[in-house]
Design an enzyme around this catalytic site. Structure first.
Site, PDB file in Angstrom:
ATOM      1  N   ARG A  82      29.387   4.745  96.297  1.00  0.00           N
ATOM      2  CA  ARG A  82      31.252   4.012  96.801  1.00  0.00           C
ATOM      3  C   ARG A  82      30.606   4.278  98.698  1.00  0.00           C
ATOM      4  O   ARG A  82      31.246   3.622  99.047  1.00  0.00           O
ATOM      5  CB  ARG A  82      31.910   5.191  96.985  1.00  0.00           C
ATOM      6  CG  ARG A  82      32.409   5.314  95.684  1.00  0.00           C
ATOM      7  CD  ARG A  82      32.834   6.654  95.117  1.00  0.00           C
ATOM      8  NE  ARG A  82      32.518   7.247  95.428  1.00  0.00           N
ATOM      9  CZ  ARG A  82      33.095   9.184  95.159  1.00  0.00           C
ATOM     10  NH1 ARG A  82      34.180   8.851  94.350  1.00  0.00           N
ATOM     11  NH2 ARG A  82      32.414  10.050  94.592  1.00  0.00           N
ATOM     12  N   LYS A  96      18.501  15.612  84.827  1.00  0.00           N
ATOM     13  CA  LYS A  96      18.848  16.091  84.125  1.00  0.00           C
ATOM     14  C   LYS A  96      19.800  16.469  85.192  1.00  0.00           C
ATOM     15  O   LYS A  96      20.203  16.110  86.334  1.00  0.00           O
ATOM     16  CB  LYS A  96      18.204  17.663  84.038  1.00  0.00           C
ATOM     17  CG  LYS A  96      17.277  17.657  85.442  1.00  0.00           C
ATOM     18  CD  LYS A  96      17.185  19.366  85.258  1.00  0.00           C
ATOM     19  CE  LYS A  96      17.838  20.420  85.542  1.00  0.00           C
ATOM     20  NZ  LYS A  96      17.919  20.651  87.467  1.00  0.00           N
ATOM     21  N   HIS A 118      10.934  16.023  84.915  1.00  0.00           N
ATOM     22  CA  HIS A 118      10.300  15.440  85.815  1.00  0.00           C
ATOM     23  C   HIS A 118       8.786  16.757  85.876  1.00  0.00           C
ATOM     24  O   HIS A 118       8.154  16.344  85.953  1.00  0.00           O
ATOM     25  CB  HIS A 118      10.389  15.496  87.634  1.00  0.00           C
ATOM     26  CG  HIS A 118      10.963  16.485  88.539  1.00  0.00           C
ATOM     27  ND1 HIS A 118      12.263  17.563  87.732  1.00  0.00           N
ATOM     28  CD2 HIS A 118       9.709  17.649  88.834  1.00  0.00           C
ATOM     29  CE1 HIS A 118      12.279  18.746  88.368  1.00  0.00           C
ATOM     30  NE2 HIS A 118      10.874  19.080  89.126  1.00  0.00           N
ATOM     31  N   LYS A 178       4.506  15.460  85.819  1.00  0.00           N
ATOM     32  CA  LYS A 178       3.467  15.554  86.755  1.00  0.00           C
ATOM     33  C   LYS A 178       2.414  15.542  85.710  1.00  0.00           C
ATOM     34  O   LYS A 178       1.795  16.258  84.969  1.00  0.00           O
ATOM     35  CB  LYS A 178       3.666  17.557  86.579  1.00  0.00           C
ATOM     36  CG  LYS A 178       5.045  17.908  86.934  1.00  0.00           C
ATOM     37  CD  LYS A 178       5.128  19.160  87.450  1.00  0.00           C
ATOM     38  CE  LYS A 178       6.212  19.514  88.065  1.00  0.00           C
ATOM     39  NZ  LYS A 178       6.643  19.630  89.296  1.00  0.00           N
ATOM     40  N   GLU A 186       9.752  30.242  91.807  1.00  0.00           N
ATOM     41  CA  GLU A 186       9.957  29.604  93.101  1.00  0.00           C
ATOM     42  C   GLU A 186      10.566  30.378  94.118  1.00  0.00           C
ATOM     43  O   GLU A 186      10.776  31.898  94.588  1.00  0.00           O
ATOM     44  CB  GLU A 186      11.180  28.817  92.757  1.00  0.00           C
ATOM     45  CG  GLU A 186      11.176  27.605  91.819  1.00  0.00           C
ATOM     46  CD  GLU A 186      12.258  27.096  91.664  1.00  0.00           C
ATOM     47  OE1 GLU A 186      12.417  25.546  92.149  1.00  0.00           O
ATOM     48  OE2 GLU A 186      13.557  27.387  91.068  1.00  0.00           O
ATOM     49  N   ASP A 235      19.678  25.110  84.301  1.00  0.00           N
ATOM     50  CA  ASP A 235      19.062  24.460  85.162  1.00  0.00           C
ATOM     51  C   ASP A 235      17.411  24.663  84.966  1.00  0.00           C
ATOM     52  O   ASP A 235      16.806  23.406  85.411  1.00  0.00           O
ATOM     53  CB  ASP A 235      19.530  25.543  87.194  1.00  0.00           C
ATOM     54  CG  ASP A 235      18.471  24.494  88.175  1.00  0.00           C
ATOM     55  OD1 ASP A 235      18.574  23.765  88.595  1.00  0.00           O
ATOM     56  OD2 ASP A 235      17.779  24.923  88.865  1.00  0.00           O
ATOM     57  N   HIS A 274      12.783  22.183  81.688  1.00  0.00           N
ATOM     58  CA  HIS A 274      11.460  22.253  81.974  1.00  0.00           C
ATOM     59  C   HIS A 274      10.610  22.953  81.083  1.00  0.00           C
ATOM     60  O   HIS A 274       9.840  22.877  81.036  1.00  0.00           O
ATOM     61  CB  HIS A 274      11.521  22.445  83.813  1.00  0.00           C
ATOM     62  CG  HIS A 274      12.361  21.656  84.786  1.00  0.00           C
ATOM     63  ND1 HIS A 274      12.397  20.588  84.525  1.00  0.00           N
ATOM     64  CD2 HIS A 274      12.990  22.207  85.503  1.00  0.00           C
ATOM     65  CE1 HIS A 274      12.940  19.994  85.015  1.00  0.00           C
ATOM     66  NE2 HIS A 274      13.645  20.665  86.209  1.00  0.00           N
ATOM     67  N   LYS A 331      14.277  32.253  91.077  1.00  0.00           N
ATOM     68  CA  LYS A 331      14.982  31.751  92.289  1.00  0.00           C
ATOM     69  C   LYS A 331      14.223  32.672  93.522  1.00  0.00           C
ATOM     70  O   LYS A 331      14.492  34.208  93.256  1.00  0.00           O
ATOM     71  CB  LYS A 331      15.997  31.211  93.046  1.00  0.00           C
ATOM     72  CG  LYS A 331      16.505  29.852  91.983  1.00  0.00           C
ATOM     73  CD  LYS A 331      16.450  28.398  92.919  1.00  0.00           C
ATOM     74  CE  LYS A 331      16.538  27.101  91.993  1.00  0.00           C
ATOM     75  NZ  LYS A 331      15.687  26.325  91.815  1.00  0.00           N
TER      76      LYS A 331
HETATM   77  C1  BG6 Z   1      15.170  21.114  89.262  1.00  0.00           C
HETATM   78  C2  BG6 Z   1      16.033  21.968  89.782  1.00  0.00           C
HETATM   79  O1  BG6 Z   1      15.485  20.085  87.929  1.00  0.00           O
HETATM   80  O2  BG6 Z   1      13.847  21.938  89.319  1.00  0.00           O
HETATM   81  C3  BG6 Z   1      15.819  22.912  90.919  1.00  0.00           C
HETATM   82  O3  BG6 Z   1      16.963  22.250  89.688  1.00  0.00           O
HETATM   83  C4  BG6 Z   1      14.803  23.096  90.717  1.00  0.00           C
HETATM   84  O4  BG6 Z   1      16.873  24.396  90.737  1.00  0.00           O
HETATM   85  C5  BG6 Z   1      13.546  22.497  90.636  1.00  0.00           C
HETATM   86  O5  BG6 Z   1      14.488  23.897  92.560  1.00  0.00           O
HETATM   87  C6  BG6 Z   1      12.229  22.732  90.962  1.00  0.00           C
HETATM   88  O6  BG6 Z   1      11.009  21.791  90.145  1.00  0.00           O
HETATM   89  P1  BG6 Z   1       9.441  21.515  90.848  1.00  0.00           P
HETATM   90  O7  BG6 Z   1       9.488  20.541  90.650  1.00  0.00           O
HETATM   91  O8  BG6 Z   1       9.767  22.014  92.777  1.00  0.00           O
HETATM   92  O9  BG6 Z   1       9.195  22.800  90.418  1.00  0.00           O
END
Ligand code: BG6
Length: 485
Positions: A43, A148, A178, A182, A216, A235, A240, A330
């Site tokens: 936008r 996602k 994603h 990897k 993380e 999340d 993942h 986290k």
């Molecule tokens: C994302 C999540 O899909 O993946 C995030 O929404 C997370 O919260 C991230 O931090 C982690 O990705 P990576 O590649 O850094 O492990």
């Protein structure tokens, strides 16, 4: 055939941080044809030149310095266009359609629509593409990439799938995770299916349990609004962690093709016992880091989990009786994603019976990131008198073996989309089944009658209850922070 990548959500973070740097790098390495174009829509009113210069600055920031050069960028930027528009406004779509026609000319082009918007725009965007005949493939392939979160539960994921299937064939839909981009995740397929020594012991006869950890160090930061509604299950687990589980547990496909690979992955999900919410508390542990409730966008008394550990059972011939422990959080001790295959103890304690540590089983540790590699832990006799043993390891490290930096996960995935290879993308049934597995955990954790959430200090591996929970099952977490060279 030339490529056009149409990005909805052009002014967003994902576009500048991940997508454009990845496409630039693919072009720089000659992996995409020089006539590849990016057309962005969002936008924010902007001209082509303004968007190009914003992207130049962000790309410089998000790729290693050595990869950026002004000349390559100039050639790349000549193929970048911006079309201001609102997904909800039909005339804006008509304008986008005309613009694409003008940019592509009469030659056929592969067109990829990338939904990099907030999820609430996915369905309106798909419907608009349908109304304007933009999914139609008579002038070249048309594909759509969906980021996602793919829905928020089974019901909403079904609705989104139905919306997509109303406009696109399943073969045109690329649901991206994603983690599958990897290198070290793809290497797990190579480790298992390009070697013969692992498969014979990769089952219930030799494996005691499997641990999959995605830890993380980061906090939720500016994503409090989103995160407080999502929590760690939506999340990280539904996508993942389950992807990592599928790649670890699947059978070898007969061929390396999208349908055969995905069939095997779905069979793993099919074999996972879906829990009743009443069983969840016993099969899981959850926590929240201290300070989370002060993050912007987070509710004052939030019970959202920023840490979770869950146990899943795969009821098939290979895995019956082998628990899969999945854990993510986290603000933990360090950033590490790893899969630990924990083998059974030897049947007899031959050496120094009763000495602690002696009978630990072997472990295969697959380090997904950031110290990508594989370690095999085994007992070794300590030199000197007596049969004193110690755990030692064989260590494979990507950075020592392959000097080049590993590509960013988005690069191989975007290339696969251009080439129409969906092996590393989630199929509709896969996404729905993964929600079916995670939904009972969400329901039980959200239940107001559930016990209050346990807290943990930032820098810990989750709450103390997580250790107790594992101990009660006669096991313990492997808390291994990778050594970065
Ligand atoms: C994302 C999540 O899909 O993946 C995030 O929404 C997370 O919260 C991230 O931090 C982690 O990705 P990576 O590649 O850094 O492990």
């Amino acid at each position: 055939m030339s490529h056009t990548i149409v990005i909805f959500g052009a002014s967003g973070d994902l576009t500048s941080r991940k997508l454009v740097p990845a496409i630039y790098n693919l072009m720089r390495c000659g992996k995409l044809p020089p006539e590849t174009r990016i057309v962005g829509m969002s936008r924010t009113p902007m001209s082509d030149a303004e968007w190009r210069s914003l992207l130049e600055a962000s790309t410089k920031k998000f790729i290693p310095e050595a990869r950026f050069d002004a000349e390559t960028w100039a050639a790349f930027a000549a193929g970048i266009f911006y079309q201001p528009g609102d997904i909800g406004v039909d005339e804006d779509f008509a304008r986008l359609k005309e613009r694409l026609k003008a940019i592509e000319g009469d030659l056929p082009a592969t067109r990829v629509y990338y939904l990099a918007t907030a999820p609430s725009f996915y369905e309106p965007a798909v419907e608009a593409l349908g109304r304007h005949g933009m999914a139609e493939e008579s002038v070249g392939p048309r594909r759509i990439v969906v980021e996602k979160p793919f829905g928020t539960n089974l019901e909403t994921s079904k609705k989104l799938n139905a919306c997509l299937h109303g406009v696109f064939h399943e073969s045109q839909v690329f649901r991206i995770d994603h983690y599958l981009g990897k290198e070290s995740v793809q290497n797990l397929l190579a480790l298992r299916f390009a070697n013969t020594i692992f498969e014979p012991v990769w089952d219930r006869r030799y494996i005691d349990h499997v641990q999959i950890t995605v830890a993380e160090e980061v906090a939720v930061g500016r994503r409090g609004d989103y995160y407080d509604a999502a929590g760690v299950l939506r999340d990280m687990f539904q996508n993942h962690l389950l992807q990592l589980l599928m790649v670890t547990a699947m059978e070898a496909p007969a061929k390396y093709r999208a349908d055969t690979v995905r069939n095997e992955k779905v069979k793993v999900l099919d074999a996972i016992r879906v829990l009743d919410p009443s069983e969840v508390l016993d099969a899981s542990v959850r926590g929240q880091y201290v300070g989370y409730r002060h993050e912007p966008g987070v509710a004052e008394h939030s019970q959202t989990a920023t840490f979770g550990g869950i146990r899943l059972e795969i009821n098939n011939w290979r895995w019956q009786g082998v628990p899969f422990y999945l854990r993510s959080g986290k603000q933990m001790s360090c950033r590490t994603t790893q899969i630990v295959i924990s083998f059974r103890q030897p049947p007899l304690q031959l050496f120094g019976g009763g000495i602690p540590g002696h009978t630990e089983g072997n472990r295969l540790v697959i380090q997904i990131q950031p110290a990508e590699g594989i370690q095999l832990h085994f007992h070794t006799k300590v030199p000197g008198a007596g049969m004193r043993l110690r755990m030692t390891d064989l260590d494979f490290s990507y950075s020592e073996e392959f000097r080049d930096r590993l590509p960013e996960a988005y690069e191989p995935l975007l290339l696969d989309v251009m080439q129409g290879d969906a092996s590393l993308f989630a199929r509709s049934d896969e996404v729905e089944k993964s929600w079916q597995i995670i939904d009972p955990f969400i329901a039980a954790w959200r239940d107001p009658a559930a016990p209050r959430i346990d807290l943990y200090e930032p820098g810990e591996w989750g709450p103390a209850s997580s250790y107790r929970w594992m101990e009660e099952q006669g096991r313990s977490w492997f808390d291994i922070c990778p050594i970065l060279s």
